[in-house]
Design an enzyme around this catalytic site. Sequence first.
Site, PDB file in Angstrom:
ATOM      1  N   GLU A 137       5.185  -6.882  -1.399  1.00  0.00           N
ATOM      2  CA  GLU A 137       6.336  -6.726  -2.273  1.00  0.00           C
ATOM      3  C   GLU A 137       6.981  -5.363  -2.082  1.00  0.00           C
ATOM      4  OE1 GLU A 137       5.095  -7.449  -6.293  1.00  0.00           O
ATOM      5  OE2 GLU A 137       3.824  -9.111  -5.645  1.00  0.00           O
ATOM      6  N   CYS A 183      10.556   1.200  -3.557  1.00  0.00           N
ATOM      7  CA  CYS A 183       9.108   1.294  -3.736  1.00  0.00           C
ATOM      8  C   CYS A 183       8.451   0.397  -2.687  1.00  0.00           C
ATOM      9  CB  CYS A 183       8.759   0.844  -5.156  1.00  0.00           C
ATOM     10  SG  CYS A 183       7.013   0.868  -5.506  1.00  0.00           S
ATOM     11  N   SER A 242       2.012   7.990  -3.616  1.00  0.00           N
ATOM     12  CA  SER A 242       1.180   7.930  -4.818  1.00  0.00           C
ATOM     13  C   SER A 242      -0.208   7.424  -4.456  1.00  0.00           C
ATOM     14  CB  SER A 242       1.830   6.984  -5.835  1.00  0.00           C
ATOM     15  OG  SER A 242       0.993   6.816  -6.952  1.00  0.00           O
ATOM     16  N   HIS A 248       3.409  -2.762 -17.444  1.00  0.00           N
ATOM     17  CA  HIS A 248       3.891  -4.129 -17.244  1.00  0.00           C
ATOM     18  C   HIS A 248       2.684  -5.042 -17.424  1.00  0.00           C
ATOM     19  CE1 HIS A 248       7.880  -3.563 -15.048  1.00  0.00           C
ATOM     20  NE2 HIS A 248       7.462  -2.346 -15.317  1.00  0.00           N
ATOM     21  N   CYS A 259      -4.125  -3.464 -12.592  1.00  0.00           N
ATOM     22  CA  CYS A 259      -3.263  -3.729 -11.432  1.00  0.00           C
ATOM     23  C   CYS A 259      -3.436  -5.155 -10.927  1.00  0.00           C
ATOM     24  CB  CYS A 259      -3.590  -2.738 -10.312  1.00  0.00           C
ATOM     25  SG  CYS A 259      -2.666  -3.054  -8.805  1.00  0.00           S
ATOM     26  N   GLY A 299      -1.225  -1.649  -2.554  1.00  0.00           N
ATOM     27  CA  GLY A 299      -2.144  -0.939  -1.666  1.00  0.00           C
ATOM     28  C   GLY A 299      -2.312   0.526  -2.013  1.00  0.00           C
ATOM     29  N   CYS A 327       3.741  -4.274  -9.465  1.00  0.00           N
ATOM     30  CA  CYS A 327       3.336  -4.593  -8.110  1.00  0.00           C
ATOM     31  C   CYS A 327       2.168  -5.571  -8.101  1.00  0.00           C
ATOM     32  CB  CYS A 327       3.008  -3.346  -7.314  1.00  0.00           C
ATOM     33  SG  CYS A 327       1.467  -2.587  -7.705  1.00  0.00           S
ATOM     34  N   CYS A 382      -5.447  -4.770  -2.082  1.00  0.00           N
ATOM     35  CA  CYS A 382      -5.956  -3.412  -2.315  1.00  0.00           C
ATOM     36  C   CYS A 382      -7.453  -3.486  -2.577  1.00  0.00           C
ATOM     37  CB  CYS A 382      -5.246  -2.795  -3.514  1.00  0.00           C
ATOM     38  SG  CYS A 382      -5.699  -1.077  -3.819  1.00  0.00           S
ATOM     39  N   SER A 401      -2.421   9.097  -9.466  1.00  0.00           N
ATOM     40  CA  SER A 401      -2.623   8.130 -10.547  1.00  0.00           C
ATOM     41  C   SER A 401      -3.827   8.580 -11.364  1.00  0.00           C
ATOM     42  CB  SER A 401      -2.901   6.744  -9.968  1.00  0.00           C
ATOM     43  OG  SER A 401      -1.767   6.266  -9.303  1.00  0.00           O
ATOM     44  N   LEU A 402      -3.586   8.993 -12.571  1.00  0.00           N
ATOM     45  CA  LEU A 402      -4.686   9.547 -13.384  1.00  0.00           C
ATOM     46  C   LEU A 402      -5.100   8.562 -14.479  1.00  0.00           C
ATOM     47  CD1 LEU A 402      -6.086  12.379 -13.178  1.00  0.00           C
ATOM     48  CD2 LEU A 402      -4.928  12.910 -15.305  1.00  0.00           C
ATOM     49  N   HIS A 403      -4.197   8.284 -15.399  1.00  0.00           N
ATOM     50  CA  HIS A 403      -4.340   7.218 -16.408  1.00  0.00           C
ATOM     51  C   HIS A 403      -5.390   7.443 -17.487  1.00  0.00           C
ATOM     52  CE1 HIS A 403      -1.547   5.417 -13.747  1.00  0.00           C
ATOM     53  NE2 HIS A 403      -2.436   5.105 -12.831  1.00  0.00           N
ATOM     54  N   CYS A 448      -8.393  -1.503  -9.625  1.00  0.00           N
ATOM     55  CA  CYS A 448      -8.009  -0.923 -10.920  1.00  0.00           C
ATOM     56  C   CYS A 448      -7.785  -2.051 -11.943  1.00  0.00           C
ATOM     57  CB  CYS A 448      -6.747  -0.083 -10.774  1.00  0.00           C
ATOM     58  SG  CYS A 448      -6.972   1.336  -9.674  1.00  0.00           S
TER      59      CYS A 448
END
Lengths: 342, 216
Positions: free
Chosen positions: A90, A103, A187, A285, A117, A155, A328, A110, A209-211, A114
């Site tokens: 995508e 993007c 990223s 999302h 995701c 990915g 994604c 991947c 990417s921390l989150h 996560c």
Amino acid sequence: MSTNLFGLTLGQLRAFAVDLGRPTYLGNQLAQWIYKRRATSFEVMSDLAVPVRKQLQELCSLERQEPTRVDESRDGTKKYLFPVNGKFIETAYIPETDRKTLCVSSQVGCKMGCLFCMTGKQGFQANLTSAQILNQVVSIAEFSQLTNVVYMGMGEPLDNLDAVLLSLEILTADWGLGFSQQKITVSSVGLLPALEDFFNRSKVRFALSLHSPFDEERASLMPVQNVHAMDDVLDFIRNRQESDVRRVSIEYICFAGVNDTPRHTKELVRRLHGLKTRVNLIHFHPIPGTPLQGSDSSAMERMQRELSAKGIAATIRRSRGEDIWAACGLLSTKALTVPLKT
Amino acid sequence: MKVPASTKSVMVCQNLPRGKRGRWLSWERDFDFLPGQIVGVTDDPNRPPRWYSLASGNKDSWASILFTPVDSGELSPILSRLVPGDRIWITPPQGSFLDKKKQAVWVATGTGVAPFLAMARSGFAGTRVLVQGARYLEDLYFREEWQKRLGKNYIACCTREQGVFDGRVTRYLESQKWPMDTHFFLCGSSEMVVDARDLLISQGIPFSQIVAEVYF
């Protein structure tokens, strides 16, 4: 098997020219035609001698792949679906007033797993080549309008570093597509030592990417935490910033009650101490079957205020393209399981 | 890419076949580690290390990894050909895939059993449950040792051969009613980890009680 010249760097094109028994400058000419003039056939390369064009036609190709589907959101965001070896990747085009961002994906599927995701639910299928990464940029109708490219699609870019670096070289070179290094962001979840290699070999911007600022909580969202601890990654970036001026940002998807409390903001401030960075607070999302809910706007605005009060620039990234499955992995995972409408 | 400065050269002591395609690679241990941690391994300081879970106990005199050579891989075919006396480069141990719970369920497929083997051989098996999966019985690595250590708390799952639970580990997990306070540790391919995690979450297990490590 013919060699696809699209996706090769200038150095690779020069070496290829020599392998053909031609002068090195043929590589320069090819780079001009492929990237500056975006030629899709050798016939149009009018400054190459006819025997050279004929030889190239016999031995090489300029393969591109058109998207098989494009969905457009009410907000103008477009989601492109490209086929890759029987799977799909995508690419999201995100137009805003002052910028047009693309993007791109770096892998099919991947490995990182996560929790939030959708791409991770496909598992890992394949690494993209530099050509397949660049194809996403040049094969969309909006190519000439693009101002920014972000490697934030499907990915983990640092898990496919060689192809990503080749694509970055072509994207940013004067002989290539000519994007400013300041307009490109990669990223990552933060893989070491690949991150060090990335910093050594490119100058584009970086987003981590921390989150979550807490180790155990981050590990429950992102298994990579159990392998490469965020402290190690942040320490590496902190040390590099003594000599490296590229912009580094922190990506932080806000989950209601999970990572958006004052306790999290306070710890985030502590973790980011001494780091020159900005925090992007991102709307979640939702994906099917997730135990996570996105934070509401008031919680995100509170986090933004608390971070700003502590001297950390924070922005809230607007949610885009929710009506076209823009998170994604959503569209391609769906494409793997149900027939697509075209 | 060069290996980190903290990487050091060690001498291979043992490189034995395990199961259909697995390998058990050992070198003399002169470092401490926590069971569940990983090391980066490479044959050449100019080649980036690949990460492997330590599979030996933290009191053993050798450090060992369990791996499956990948034909298209850059490093694993080389590792599979090493003989005693050859040298490899290893990073210091790192990682936090650590089971600090008294009661937990370990779930592993393939060489994902390695960190649990390190935990068991370091004295942390206790009354924990191991759900181990493989396509073939031969690839249920250290099956006999698990049977001895865990007894009926060891559940072997196989998809292509009979004699143990018939099916994937996720099918076994789905067939059980787990207490909601159970902690799970998952290690294996990202597909297995994601499937097992989704399944457990759908059964009501809080995601904060699921700790995962994926191969990459």
